[in-house]
Design a protein around this motif. Structure first.
Motif, short mmCIF file in Angstrom:
data_model
loop_
_atom_site.label_atom_id
_atom_site.label_comp_id
_atom_site.label_asym_id
_atom_site.label_seq_id
_atom_site.Cartn_x
_atom_site.Cartn_y
_atom_site.Cartn_z
N ASP A 226 0.83 -1.21 0.00
CA ASP A 226 0.00 0.00 0.00
C ASP A 226 0.86 1.25 0.00
O ASP A 226 0.51 2.25 -0.63
N VAL A 227 1.99 1.21 0.71
CA VAL A 227 2.91 2.34 0.66
C VAL A 227 3.39 2.54 -0.78
O VAL A 227 3.39 3.67 -1.30
N LEU A 228 3.77 1.46 -1.45
CA LEU A 228 4.24 1.57 -2.83
C LEU A 228 3.14 2.10 -3.74
O LEU A 228 3.39 2.94 -4.62
N ARG A 229 1.92 1.61 -3.56
CA ARG A 229 0.80 2.10 -4.37
C ARG A 229 0.69 3.62 -4.28
O ARG A 229 0.59 4.32 -5.30
N ALA A 230 0.75 4.13 -3.05
CA ALA A 230 0.62 5.57 -2.85
C ALA A 230 1.80 6.33 -3.46
O ALA A 230 1.62 7.37 -4.10
N VAL A 231 3.00 5.81 -3.26
CA VAL A 231 4.19 6.49 -3.77
C VAL A 231 4.19 6.52 -5.30
O VAL A 231 4.68 7.48 -5.91
N LEU A 232 3.61 5.49 -5.92
CA LEU A 232 3.52 5.47 -7.38
C LEU A 232 2.44 6.41 -7.91
O LEU A 232 2.34 6.64 -9.12
N GLY A 233 1.62 6.93 -7.01
CA GLY A 233 0.58 7.87 -7.42
C GLY A 233 -0.72 7.22 -7.85
O GLY A 233 -1.56 7.87 -8.48
N ASP A 234 -0.92 5.95 -7.49
CA ASP A 234 -2.14 5.24 -7.88
C ASP A 234 -3.18 5.31 -6.77
O ASP A 234 -2.88 5.07 -5.60
N GLN A 235 -4.41 5.61 -7.14
CA GLN A 235 -5.50 5.61 -6.18
C GLN A 235 -5.92 4.19 -5.81
O GLN A 235 -6.38 3.93 -4.70
N LYS A 236 -5.76 3.27 -6.76
CA LYS A 236 -6.15 1.87 -6.56
C LYS A 236 -4.96 0.97 -6.84
O LYS A 236 -4.07 1.31 -7.63
N LEU A 237 -4.95 -0.21 -6.22
CA LEU A 237 -3.92 -1.20 -6.48
C LEU A 237 -4.43 -2.19 -7.52
O LEU A 237 -5.39 -2.92 -7.28
N ASN A 238 -3.78 -2.22 -8.67
CA ASN A 238 -4.02 -3.26 -9.67
C ASN A 238 -2.95 -4.33 -9.48
O ASN A 238 -1.77 -4.00 -9.32
N TYR A 239 -3.35 -5.60 -9.54
CA TYR A 239 -2.45 -6.63 -9.02
C TYR A 239 -2.74 -7.98 -9.67
O TYR A 239 -3.90 -8.35 -9.90
N VAL A 240 -1.66 -8.72 -9.96
CA VAL A 240 -1.76 -10.12 -10.37
C VAL A 240 -0.86 -10.93 -9.45
O VAL A 240 0.36 -10.73 -9.43
N GLY A 241 -1.45 -11.83 -8.67
CA GLY A 241 -0.69 -12.67 -7.76
C GLY A 241 -0.92 -14.13 -8.07
O GLY A 241 -2.05 -14.55 -8.36
N SER A 242 0.15 -14.92 -8.00
CA SER A 242 0.07 -16.35 -8.25
C SER A 242 0.43 -17.12 -6.99
O SER A 242 1.29 -16.68 -6.21
N SER A 243 -0.21 -18.26 -6.77
CA SER A 243 0.13 -19.15 -5.67
C SER A 243 0.05 -18.40 -4.34
O SER A 243 -0.99 -17.82 -4.03
N TYR A 244 1.13 -18.39 -3.55
CA TYR A 244 1.11 -17.60 -2.31
C TYR A 244 0.79 -16.13 -2.59
O TYR A 244 0.23 -15.43 -1.73
N GLY A 245 1.12 -15.65 -3.78
CA GLY A 245 0.79 -14.28 -4.14
C GLY A 245 -0.69 -13.99 -4.07
O GLY A 245 -1.10 -12.83 -3.93
N THR A 246 -1.53 -15.04 -4.14
CA THR A 246 -2.97 -14.83 -3.97
C THR A 246 -3.31 -14.53 -2.52
O THR A 246 -4.22 -13.75 -2.24
N PHE A 247 -2.59 -15.15 -1.60
CA PHE A 247 -2.80 -14.87 -0.18
C PHE A 247 -2.36 -13.44 0.14
O PHE A 247 -3.03 -12.72 0.87
N LEU A 248 -1.24 -13.04 -0.45
CA LEU A 248 -0.76 -11.67 -0.27
C LEU A 248 -1.77 -10.68 -0.83
O LEU A 248 -2.10 -9.67 -0.19
#
Length: 529
Positions: A226-248
Protein backbone atom coordinates in the motif's frame (compact mmCIF):
# COMPACT_ATOMS: atom_id res chain seq x y z
CA UNK A 1 14.00 -31.89 2.98
CA UNK A 2 11.54 -29.90 0.90
CA UNK A 3 10.12 -27.77 3.69
CA UNK A 4 8.84 -25.09 1.33
CA UNK A 5 6.75 -27.40 -0.79
CA UNK A 6 4.31 -28.08 1.99
CA UNK A 7 3.14 -24.53 2.16
CA UNK A 8 3.30 -22.31 -0.88
CA UNK A 9 5.51 -22.55 -3.89
CA UNK A 10 6.64 -19.82 -6.24
CA UNK A 11 5.29 -19.60 -9.75
CA UNK A 12 8.67 -18.17 -10.71
CA UNK A 13 10.40 -21.33 -9.48
CA UNK A 14 7.87 -23.29 -11.51
CA UNK A 15 8.73 -21.26 -14.58
CA UNK A 16 12.43 -21.87 -14.03
CA UNK A 17 11.77 -25.59 -13.74
CA UNK A 18 9.70 -25.54 -16.92
CA UNK A 19 12.47 -23.76 -18.82
CA UNK A 20 15.04 -26.24 -17.56
CA UNK A 21 12.83 -29.14 -18.57
CA UNK A 22 12.09 -27.75 -22.01
CA UNK A 23 15.82 -27.52 -22.61
CA UNK A 24 16.29 -31.14 -21.56
CA UNK A 25 13.41 -32.59 -23.56
CA UNK A 26 13.23 -30.61 -26.77
CA UNK A 27 12.55 -33.77 -28.72
CA UNK A 28 9.25 -34.55 -27.02
CA UNK A 29 6.01 -33.96 -28.86
CA UNK A 30 3.13 -31.90 -27.59
CA UNK A 31 1.09 -35.06 -27.15
CA UNK A 32 3.56 -36.21 -24.51
CA UNK A 33 2.28 -33.50 -22.18
CA UNK A 34 -1.43 -33.93 -22.84
CA UNK A 35 -3.61 -33.35 -19.80
CA UNK A 36 -5.01 -36.45 -18.15
CA UNK A 37 -8.31 -36.76 -16.34
CA UNK A 38 -8.27 -36.93 -12.57
CA UNK A 39 -10.32 -35.95 -9.58
CA UNK A 40 -9.91 -32.55 -8.02
CA UNK A 41 -7.89 -32.42 -4.82
CA UNK A 42 -10.70 -32.09 -2.32
CA UNK A 43 -9.67 -34.93 -0.03
CA UNK A 44 -8.33 -32.76 2.78
CA UNK A 45 -10.87 -31.98 5.45
CA UNK A 46 -11.52 -28.25 5.36
CA UNK A 47 -11.03 -26.80 8.80
CA UNK A 48 -11.96 -23.13 8.57
CA UNK A 49 -11.10 -20.59 11.18
CA UNK A 50 -13.71 -19.28 13.54
CA UNK A 51 -16.10 -16.67 12.19
CA UNK A 52 -13.32 -14.09 12.53
CA UNK A 53 -12.36 -12.35 9.31
CA UNK A 54 -9.51 -9.99 8.54
CA UNK A 55 -10.52 -6.48 9.61
CA UNK A 56 -9.72 -3.53 7.35
CA UNK A 57 -7.30 -0.87 8.52
CA UNK A 58 -8.50 2.72 9.03
CA UNK A 59 -8.77 4.67 5.78
CA UNK A 60 -6.77 7.61 7.10
CA UNK A 61 -3.00 7.22 7.11
CA UNK A 62 -1.57 7.65 10.64
CA UNK A 63 0.66 10.68 11.05
CA UNK A 64 3.70 8.57 11.99
CA UNK A 65 3.43 6.72 8.66
CA UNK A 66 3.05 9.82 6.48
CA UNK A 67 6.81 10.08 5.76
CA UNK A 68 6.66 6.67 4.10
CA UNK A 69 3.57 7.48 2.04
CA UNK A 70 5.00 10.86 1.00
CA UNK A 71 8.48 9.67 -0.02
CA UNK A 72 9.77 10.14 -3.57
CA UNK A 73 11.47 7.31 -5.43
CA UNK A 74 14.71 7.83 -7.32
CA UNK A 75 14.58 5.69 -10.46
CA UNK A 76 17.58 4.45 -12.45
CA UNK A 77 18.04 1.99 -15.35
CA UNK A 78 18.64 -1.60 -14.25
CA UNK A 79 18.42 -5.24 -15.24
CA UNK A 80 16.63 -6.03 -18.48
CA UNK A 81 16.45 -3.30 -21.10
CA UNK A 82 13.57 -0.92 -20.51
CA UNK A 83 13.38 -1.54 -16.77
CA UNK A 84 14.19 0.95 -14.06
CA UNK A 85 14.71 0.36 -10.35
CA UNK A 86 14.32 2.24 -7.09
CA UNK A 87 14.40 1.67 -3.34
CA UNK A 88 11.30 2.05 -1.17
CA UNK A 89 11.66 2.75 2.54
CA UNK A 90 9.27 0.91 4.85
CA UNK A 91 9.14 0.64 8.63
CA UNK A 92 10.52 -2.54 10.14
CA UNK A 93 7.65 -2.44 12.63
CA UNK A 94 4.46 -0.64 11.59
CA UNK A 95 3.50 -0.20 15.25
CA UNK A 96 6.83 1.52 16.03
CA UNK A 97 8.08 3.22 12.85
CA UNK A 98 11.46 4.88 13.00
CA UNK A 99 14.11 5.85 10.48
CA UNK A 100 16.84 4.03 12.41
CA UNK A 101 15.28 0.65 11.66
CA UNK A 102 13.73 1.32 8.24
CA UNK A 103 13.85 -1.43 5.64
CA UNK A 104 15.01 -0.83 2.08
CA UNK A 105 12.76 -2.67 -0.37
CA UNK A 106 13.75 -3.17 -4.01
CA UNK A 107 11.28 -2.05 -6.68
CA UNK A 108 11.39 -2.41 -10.47
CA UNK A 109 9.08 -1.21 -13.20
CA UNK A 110 8.69 -1.02 -16.95
CA UNK A 111 6.53 1.86 -18.07
CA UNK A 112 3.45 1.35 -20.22
CA UNK A 113 4.44 1.09 -23.85
CA UNK A 114 1.21 2.23 -25.48
CA UNK A 115 -0.77 2.48 -27.64
CA UNK A 116 -3.81 3.37 -25.60
CA UNK A 117 -4.23 5.42 -22.47
CA UNK A 118 -2.34 4.33 -19.37
CA UNK A 119 -4.58 2.61 -16.80
CA UNK A 120 -2.07 2.77 -13.96
CA UNK A 121 0.48 0.46 -12.37
CA UNK A 122 0.07 -3.33 -12.36
CA UNK A 123 1.90 -4.96 -9.47
CA UNK A 124 2.84 -8.66 -9.73
CA UNK A 125 3.92 -11.30 -7.22
CA UNK A 126 4.83 -14.91 -8.12
CA UNK A 127 4.28 -16.48 -4.72
CA UNK A 128 6.56 -18.59 -2.59
CA UNK A 129 6.54 -17.02 -0.16
CA UNK A 130 10.05 -16.00 -1.03
CA UNK A 131 9.83 -15.73 -4.80
CA UNK A 132 11.48 -12.65 -6.27
CA UNK A 133 8.81 -10.51 -7.90
CA UNK A 134 11.49 -8.57 -9.77
CA UNK A 135 13.03 -11.69 -11.32
CA UNK A 136 9.54 -12.91 -12.18
CA UNK A 137 8.56 -9.67 -13.89
CA UNK A 138 11.79 -9.46 -15.86
CA UNK A 139 11.88 -13.09 -16.97
CA UNK A 140 8.59 -14.96 -16.70
CA UNK A 141 5.53 -12.75 -16.18
CA UNK A 142 2.83 -13.80 -18.69
CA UNK A 143 1.20 -10.43 -19.38
CA UNK A 144 1.05 -9.89 -23.17
CA UNK A 145 1.74 -6.72 -25.12
CA UNK A 146 -1.90 -5.63 -24.88
CA UNK A 147 -1.64 -5.49 -21.07
CA UNK A 148 1.86 -4.03 -20.95
CA UNK A 149 0.73 -1.31 -23.33
CA UNK A 150 -1.75 0.02 -20.78
CA UNK A 151 0.05 -0.52 -17.47
CA UNK A 152 3.33 0.34 -15.86
CA UNK A 153 4.46 -3.17 -14.90
CA UNK A 154 5.73 -3.06 -11.31
CA UNK A 155 7.39 -5.57 -9.00
CA UNK A 156 8.66 -5.29 -5.44
CA UNK A 157 10.63 -8.02 -3.73
CA UNK A 158 8.77 -8.40 -0.41
CA UNK A 159 10.59 -7.78 2.86
CA UNK A 160 13.01 -10.61 3.58
CA UNK A 161 13.14 -11.70 -0.07
CA UNK A 162 15.94 -11.51 -2.66
CA UNK A 163 16.98 -7.84 -2.98
CA UNK A 164 14.82 -6.59 -0.08
CA UNK A 165 16.72 -7.22 3.16
CA UNK A 166 16.94 -10.98 2.46
CA UNK A 167 16.60 -13.51 5.26
CA UNK A 168 19.79 -15.55 5.58
CA UNK A 169 20.25 -18.84 7.42
CA UNK A 170 22.86 -21.38 6.30
CA UNK A 171 25.92 -21.65 4.10
CA UNK A 172 25.55 -23.42 0.76
CA UNK A 173 27.33 -26.52 2.04
CA UNK A 174 25.08 -26.57 5.10
CA UNK A 175 22.07 -26.31 2.79
CA UNK A 176 23.32 -29.29 0.78
CA UNK A 177 23.38 -31.36 3.95
CA UNK A 178 20.00 -30.00 5.04
CA UNK A 179 18.23 -30.88 1.79
CA UNK A 180 19.60 -34.43 1.93
CA UNK A 181 18.31 -35.13 5.44
CA UNK A 182 16.07 -38.20 5.57
CA UNK A 183 12.49 -36.97 5.75
CA UNK A 184 10.92 -40.40 6.31
CA UNK A 185 12.67 -41.44 9.53
CA UNK A 186 12.55 -45.16 10.29
CA UNK A 187 14.11 -45.14 13.76
CA UNK A 188 14.47 -42.92 16.85
CA UNK A 189 17.98 -42.05 15.69
CA UNK A 190 16.70 -40.84 12.31
CA UNK A 191 13.92 -38.85 13.99
CA UNK A 192 16.54 -37.19 16.17
CA UNK A 193 18.66 -36.40 13.11
CA UNK A 194 15.67 -34.80 11.38
CA UNK A 195 14.61 -32.69 14.35
CA UNK A 196 18.23 -31.64 14.88
CA UNK A 197 18.32 -30.46 11.26
CA UNK A 198 15.17 -28.40 11.83
CA UNK A 199 16.62 -26.90 15.01
CA UNK A 200 19.93 -26.04 13.37
CA UNK A 201 18.16 -24.44 10.41
CA UNK A 202 16.09 -22.28 12.76
CA UNK A 203 19.16 -21.35 14.81
CA UNK A 204 20.98 -20.31 11.64
CA UNK A 205 18.11 -18.04 10.62
CA UNK A 206 18.00 -16.49 14.08
CA UNK A 207 21.75 -15.93 14.12
CA UNK A 208 21.85 -14.23 10.71
CA UNK A 209 18.44 -12.50 10.57
CA UNK A 210 17.13 -12.40 14.13
CA UNK A 211 15.97 -8.75 14.08
CA UNK A 212 14.09 -9.21 10.82
CA UNK A 213 12.35 -12.54 11.54
CA UNK A 214 9.50 -11.08 13.66
CA UNK A 215 8.61 -8.67 10.84
CA UNK A 216 8.25 -10.66 7.61
CA UNK A 217 4.55 -11.49 7.91
CA UNK A 218 2.15 -11.36 4.99
CA UNK A 219 0.20 -8.55 6.65
CA UNK A 220 3.36 -6.43 6.84
CA UNK A 221 4.18 -7.22 3.20
CA UNK A 222 0.65 -6.15 2.21
CA UNK A 223 1.11 -2.88 4.08
CA UNK A 224 4.35 -2.33 2.16
CA UNK A 225 2.37 -2.77 -1.05
CA UNK A 226 0.00 0.00 0.00
CA UNK A 227 2.91 2.34 0.66
CA UNK A 228 4.24 1.57 -2.83
CA UNK A 229 0.80 2.10 -4.37
CA UNK A 230 0.62 5.57 -2.85
CA UNK A 231 4.19 6.49 -3.77
CA UNK A 232 3.52 5.47 -7.38
CA UNK A 233 0.58 7.87 -7.42
CA UNK A 234 -2.14 5.24 -7.88
CA UNK A 235 -5.50 5.61 -6.18
CA UNK A 236 -6.15 1.87 -6.56
CA UNK A 237 -3.92 -1.20 -6.48
CA UNK A 238 -4.02 -3.26 -9.67
CA UNK A 239 -2.45 -6.63 -9.02
CA UNK A 240 -1.76 -10.12 -10.37
CA UNK A 241 -0.69 -12.67 -7.76
CA UNK A 242 0.07 -16.35 -8.25
CA UNK A 243 0.13 -19.15 -5.67
CA UNK A 244 1.11 -17.60 -2.31
CA UNK A 245 0.79 -14.28 -4.14
CA UNK A 246 -2.97 -14.83 -3.97
CA UNK A 247 -2.80 -14.87 -0.18
CA UNK A 248 -0.76 -11.67 -0.27
CA UNK A 249 -3.25 -10.05 -2.64
CA UNK A 250 -6.29 -11.22 -0.71
CA UNK A 251 -4.70 -9.92 2.49
CA UNK A 252 -4.26 -6.53 0.84
CA UNK A 253 -7.91 -6.59 -0.20
CA UNK A 254 -8.96 -7.41 3.35
CA UNK A 255 -6.89 -4.58 4.82
CA UNK A 256 -7.70 -1.98 2.15
CA UNK A 257 -10.93 -3.00 0.36
CA UNK A 258 -11.66 0.50 -0.94
CA UNK A 259 -8.23 0.65 -2.62
CA UNK A 260 -8.61 -2.53 -4.69
CA UNK A 261 -8.49 -1.96 -8.44
CA UNK A 262 -8.29 -4.88 -10.86
CA UNK A 263 -7.01 -7.91 -8.97
CA UNK A 264 -6.26 -11.41 -10.32
CA UNK A 265 -5.58 -14.21 -7.82
CA UNK A 266 -4.34 -17.27 -9.76
CA UNK A 267 -3.76 -20.58 -7.98
CA UNK A 268 -5.65 -19.35 -4.96
CA UNK A 269 -5.04 -20.17 -1.32
CA UNK A 270 -7.73 -20.44 1.33
CA UNK A 271 -6.74 -18.13 4.21
CA UNK A 272 -9.25 -19.75 6.57
CA UNK A 273 -7.27 -22.99 6.94
CA UNK A 274 -4.81 -23.92 9.67
CA UNK A 275 -1.36 -25.30 8.86
CA UNK A 276 -2.24 -28.95 9.36
CA UNK A 277 -5.20 -28.75 7.00
CA UNK A 278 -3.14 -26.85 4.43
CA UNK A 279 -0.51 -29.57 4.50
CA UNK A 280 -2.97 -32.45 4.22
CA UNK A 281 -4.76 -30.70 1.37
CA UNK A 282 -1.49 -30.22 -0.47
CA UNK A 283 -0.57 -33.85 0.14
CA UNK A 284 -3.84 -34.82 -1.53
CA UNK A 285 -3.18 -32.29 -4.28
CA UNK A 286 0.16 -33.83 -5.18
CA UNK A 287 -1.46 -37.25 -5.07
CA UNK A 288 -4.01 -36.01 -7.61
CA UNK A 289 -1.21 -34.73 -9.83
CA UNK A 290 0.69 -38.02 -9.54
CA UNK A 291 -2.48 -39.93 -10.41
CA UNK A 292 -2.85 -37.90 -13.60
CA UNK A 293 0.83 -38.46 -14.43
CA UNK A 294 0.55 -42.19 -13.75
CA UNK A 295 -2.61 -42.57 -15.85
CA UNK A 296 -0.72 -41.18 -18.81
CA UNK A 297 2.49 -43.05 -18.07
CA UNK A 298 1.04 -46.56 -17.82
CA UNK A 299 -0.38 -46.25 -21.34
CA UNK A 300 3.20 -46.28 -22.65
CA UNK A 301 5.25 -49.39 -23.12
CA UNK A 302 8.32 -47.60 -21.79
CA UNK A 303 6.69 -46.29 -18.60
CA UNK A 304 9.32 -46.68 -15.86
CA UNK A 305 6.55 -47.36 -13.33
CA UNK A 306 5.03 -50.26 -15.25
CA UNK A 307 1.86 -50.57 -17.29
CA UNK A 308 -0.52 -52.33 -14.90
CA UNK A 309 -2.39 -49.65 -12.95
CA UNK A 310 -2.08 -46.29 -11.22
CA UNK A 311 -1.91 -48.08 -7.87
CA UNK A 312 0.93 -50.29 -9.08
CA UNK A 313 2.75 -47.24 -10.45
CA UNK A 314 2.52 -45.68 -7.00
CA UNK A 315 3.89 -48.83 -5.41
CA UNK A 316 6.81 -48.86 -7.85
CA UNK A 317 7.63 -45.22 -7.12
CA UNK A 318 7.48 -45.93 -3.39
CA UNK A 319 9.81 -48.89 -3.92
CA UNK A 320 12.26 -46.63 -5.75
CA UNK A 321 12.19 -44.14 -2.88
CA UNK A 322 12.77 -46.96 -0.39
CA UNK A 323 15.70 -48.25 -2.44
CA UNK A 324 17.25 -44.78 -2.50
CA UNK A 325 16.73 -44.47 1.24
CA UNK A 326 18.98 -47.50 1.72
CA UNK A 327 21.34 -46.92 -1.21
CA UNK A 328 21.47 -43.40 -2.70
CA UNK A 329 22.12 -43.33 -6.45
CA UNK A 330 25.34 -42.09 -7.98
CA UNK A 331 25.45 -38.83 -9.93
CA UNK A 332 28.19 -37.03 -11.83
CA UNK A 333 29.22 -35.12 -8.69
CA UNK A 334 29.98 -35.78 -5.03
CA UNK A 335 26.33 -35.46 -4.03
CA UNK A 336 24.25 -38.60 -4.37
CA UNK A 337 20.53 -38.86 -5.06
CA UNK A 338 18.94 -39.60 -1.70
CA UNK A 339 15.31 -40.50 -1.10
CA UNK A 340 14.63 -36.94 0.03
CA UNK A 341 16.18 -35.36 -3.07
CA UNK A 342 14.42 -37.84 -5.36
CA UNK A 343 11.06 -37.07 -3.75
CA UNK A 344 11.68 -33.36 -4.27
CA UNK A 345 12.60 -33.98 -7.91
CA UNK A 346 9.34 -35.83 -8.55
CA UNK A 347 7.39 -33.14 -6.70
CA UNK A 348 9.01 -30.46 -8.89
CA UNK A 349 7.73 -32.18 -12.02
CA UNK A 350 4.18 -32.34 -10.65
CA UNK A 351 3.90 -28.56 -10.95
CA UNK A 352 3.75 -28.64 -14.74
CA UNK A 353 2.49 -31.48 -16.92
CA UNK A 354 4.94 -30.32 -19.59
CA UNK A 355 7.60 -31.79 -17.31
CA UNK A 356 6.15 -35.28 -17.39
CA UNK A 357 8.08 -36.59 -20.43
CA UNK A 358 11.41 -35.75 -18.86
CA UNK A 359 10.24 -37.11 -15.50
CA UNK A 360 9.62 -40.48 -17.14
CA UNK A 361 13.15 -40.34 -18.54
CA UNK A 362 14.70 -39.42 -15.20
CA UNK A 363 12.75 -42.07 -13.30
CA UNK A 364 14.04 -44.70 -15.71
CA UNK A 365 17.58 -43.45 -15.15
CA UNK A 366 17.15 -43.52 -11.37
CA UNK A 367 15.85 -47.09 -11.45
CA UNK A 368 19.00 -47.98 -13.40
CA UNK A 369 21.20 -46.36 -10.75
CA UNK A 370 21.79 -42.95 -12.35
CA UNK A 371 20.50 -40.15 -10.12
CA UNK A 372 21.64 -37.15 -12.18
CA UNK A 373 18.25 -36.35 -13.73
CA UNK A 374 16.15 -36.31 -10.58
CA UNK A 375 18.91 -34.38 -8.82
CA UNK A 376 18.66 -31.74 -11.56
CA UNK A 377 14.92 -31.45 -10.96
CA UNK A 378 15.47 -31.21 -7.22
CA UNK A 379 18.06 -28.46 -7.69
CA UNK A 380 15.67 -26.49 -9.89
CA UNK A 381 13.02 -26.73 -7.19
CA UNK A 382 15.40 -25.49 -4.51
CA UNK A 383 16.80 -22.82 -6.86
CA UNK A 384 20.31 -24.22 -6.43
CA UNK A 385 22.49 -22.97 -9.28
CA UNK A 386 25.34 -24.91 -10.98
CA UNK A 387 27.89 -23.29 -8.66
CA UNK A 388 26.09 -24.76 -5.65
CA UNK A 389 24.57 -21.48 -4.43
CA UNK A 390 21.00 -21.44 -3.14
CA UNK A 391 18.54 -18.65 -3.72
CA UNK A 392 17.07 -16.83 -0.75
CA UNK A 393 13.63 -18.43 -1.21
CA UNK A 394 14.57 -21.47 0.87
CA UNK A 395 15.08 -19.12 3.84
CA UNK A 396 12.33 -16.57 3.23
CA UNK A 397 9.73 -19.29 2.74
CA UNK A 398 9.73 -20.73 6.28
CA UNK A 399 10.39 -17.28 7.74
CA UNK A 400 7.06 -16.05 6.37
CA UNK A 401 5.09 -19.27 6.78
CA UNK A 402 6.16 -19.89 10.36
CA UNK A 403 5.20 -16.33 11.29
CA UNK A 404 1.83 -16.35 9.51
CA UNK A 405 0.39 -19.48 11.16
CA UNK A 406 1.08 -21.70 14.17
CA UNK A 407 2.98 -24.85 13.27
CA UNK A 408 1.04 -27.92 12.16
CA UNK A 409 3.02 -29.97 14.69
CA UNK A 410 5.45 -29.23 17.49
CA UNK A 411 6.61 -32.74 18.46
CA UNK A 412 7.48 -35.97 16.64
CA UNK A 413 4.71 -37.76 18.55
CA UNK A 414 2.15 -35.43 16.97
CA UNK A 415 3.52 -36.30 13.54
CA UNK A 416 3.31 -40.02 14.25
CA UNK A 417 -0.31 -39.65 15.34
CA UNK A 418 -1.15 -37.83 12.10
CA UNK A 419 0.67 -40.22 9.75
CA UNK A 420 -2.48 -42.25 8.91
CA UNK A 421 -4.23 -39.09 7.68
CA UNK A 422 -1.29 -38.10 5.51
CA UNK A 423 -0.85 -41.62 4.12
CA UNK A 424 -4.54 -41.70 3.26
CA UNK A 425 -4.15 -38.40 1.40
CA UNK A 426 -1.18 -39.84 -0.52
CA UNK A 427 0.27 -43.33 -0.14
CA UNK A 428 3.36 -42.15 -2.05
CA UNK A 429 4.08 -38.72 -0.57
CA UNK A 430 2.13 -38.73 2.69
CA UNK A 431 4.87 -39.72 5.13
CA UNK A 432 7.37 -37.23 3.72
CA UNK A 433 4.83 -34.42 3.80
CA UNK A 434 3.84 -35.21 7.38
CA UNK A 435 7.39 -35.00 8.71
CA UNK A 436 8.06 -31.84 6.69
CA UNK A 437 5.10 -30.28 8.50
CA UNK A 438 7.17 -30.26 11.70
CA UNK A 439 9.70 -27.67 10.54
CA UNK A 440 7.91 -24.62 12.00
CA UNK A 441 7.71 -26.39 15.35
CA UNK A 442 11.30 -25.32 16.07
CA UNK A 443 11.09 -21.78 14.72
CA UNK A 444 12.71 -19.17 17.01
CA UNK A 445 9.91 -16.60 16.62
CA UNK A 446 6.36 -17.13 17.80
CA UNK A 447 3.71 -16.84 15.07
CA UNK A 448 1.84 -13.55 14.91
CA UNK A 449 -0.89 -14.63 12.49
CA UNK A 450 -3.87 -16.97 12.64
CA UNK A 451 -6.18 -18.54 10.09
CA UNK A 452 -9.01 -16.20 9.14
CA UNK A 453 -11.57 -15.57 6.44
CA UNK A 454 -11.09 -12.60 4.11
CA UNK A 455 -14.24 -10.81 3.01
CA UNK A 456 -12.98 -7.44 1.71
CA UNK A 457 -16.44 -5.91 1.78
CA UNK A 458 -16.73 -3.02 -0.65
CA UNK A 459 -13.81 -4.08 -2.87
CA UNK A 460 -14.05 -3.78 -6.64
CA UNK A 461 -14.62 -7.04 -8.58
CA UNK A 462 -11.80 -9.54 -7.96
CA UNK A 463 -11.00 -12.44 -10.31
CA UNK A 464 -10.05 -15.71 -8.59
CA UNK A 465 -8.58 -18.44 -10.82
CA UNK A 466 -8.37 -22.12 -9.93
CA UNK A 467 -6.96 -25.18 -11.73
CA UNK A 468 -8.87 -28.41 -11.17
CA UNK A 469 -5.80 -30.62 -10.73
CA UNK A 470 -3.43 -28.09 -9.23
CA UNK A 471 -1.08 -29.94 -6.85
CA UNK A 472 0.14 -27.03 -4.72
CA UNK A 473 -3.02 -24.92 -4.43
CA UNK A 474 -5.89 -27.40 -4.78
CA UNK A 475 -8.96 -26.27 -6.68
CA UNK A 476 -11.10 -26.44 -3.55
CA UNK A 477 -9.07 -23.54 -2.17
CA UNK A 478 -9.96 -21.33 -5.13
CA UNK A 479 -13.63 -22.11 -4.62
CA UNK A 480 -13.31 -21.30 -0.92
CA UNK A 481 -11.55 -17.97 -1.47
CA UNK A 482 -14.04 -16.95 -4.16
CA UNK A 483 -16.89 -17.68 -1.76
CA UNK A 484 -15.27 -15.63 1.03
CA UNK A 485 -14.44 -12.49 -0.95
CA UNK A 486 -17.55 -10.36 -1.26
CA UNK A 487 -16.84 -9.28 -4.85
CA UNK A 488 -15.06 -12.31 -6.33
CA UNK A 489 -15.74 -14.20 -9.55
CA UNK A 490 -14.28 -17.70 -9.97
CA UNK A 491 -12.64 -18.64 -13.28
CA UNK A 492 -11.89 -22.36 -13.62
CA UNK A 493 -9.16 -24.04 -15.65
CA UNK A 494 -9.93 -27.73 -16.17
CA UNK A 495 -6.37 -28.94 -16.40
CA UNK A 496 -3.14 -30.09 -14.77
CA UNK A 497 -0.28 -28.17 -13.19
CA UNK A 498 0.12 -25.23 -10.86
CA UNK A 499 -1.73 -21.99 -11.74
CA UNK A 500 -3.38 -21.24 -15.09
CA UNK A 501 -2.43 -17.83 -16.50
CA UNK A 502 0.14 -17.97 -19.29
CA UNK A 503 0.30 -21.77 -19.35
CA UNK A 504 -1.19 -22.37 -22.79
CA UNK A 505 -4.96 -21.92 -22.41
CA UNK A 506 -6.16 -19.19 -24.78
CA UNK A 507 -9.49 -19.26 -22.97
CA UNK A 508 -7.90 -18.47 -19.60
CA UNK A 509 -5.50 -15.87 -20.96
CA UNK A 510 -8.21 -14.05 -22.92
CA UNK A 511 -10.52 -13.90 -19.90
CA UNK A 512 -7.79 -12.53 -17.63
CA UNK A 513 -6.39 -10.06 -20.16
CA UNK A 514 -9.88 -8.75 -20.96
CA UNK A 515 -10.50 -8.18 -17.27
CA UNK A 516 -7.18 -6.37 -16.82
CA UNK A 517 -7.61 -4.13 -19.87
CA UNK A 518 -11.37 -3.57 -19.92
CA UNK A 519 -12.36 -4.31 -16.32
CA UNK A 520 -14.93 -6.91 -17.38
CA UNK A 521 -15.03 -10.11 -15.35
CA UNK A 522 -15.92 -13.37 -17.13
CA UNK A 523 -19.45 -14.74 -16.71
CA UNK A 524 -20.22 -16.67 -13.54
CA UNK A 525 -19.24 -20.32 -13.77
CA UNK A 526 -16.90 -19.92 -16.75
CA UNK A 527 -14.65 -22.95 -17.28
CA UNK A 528 -11.73 -23.26 -19.66
CA UNK A 529 -9.54 -26.04 -20.98
Amino acid sequence: MATSRLLRTSAAALAATALLISGCSSGSSSSDAAASPGRTAEAGAQRPADDASLAPLPAATPANLRPYYDQKLSWHPCGVAGFECATLKAPLDYTKPGAATDLKLAVARKKATGPGSRIGSLMVNPGGPGGSAIDYLEQYAPQPAAVRARYDMVAMDPRGVARSEPVECLSNKQMDRYTQTDQTPDSPAEVNKLTTAYRNFAKGCEAHSGKLLPHVSTIEAARDMDVLRAVLGDQKLNYVGSSYGTFLGATYAGLYPSRVGRMVLDGAMNPALDSRTINIDQTAGFNTAFTAFAKECIKRKDCPLGTKSVQDAGRQLSALFKKLDAHPAETDETRKLTESLATTGVIAAMYDNRAWPVLRQYLAQAKAGNGRGLLTLSDSYYERDPSGAYANQMYANPAVNCLDLPSAFTTPDQVRAALPSFRKASPVFGESFAWASLNCGYWPVKPTGTAHRIVAKGAAPILVVGTTRDPATPYVWAKALASQLSSATLLTYDGDGHTAYGRGSDCIDTAINTYLVEGTVPPKGKRCK
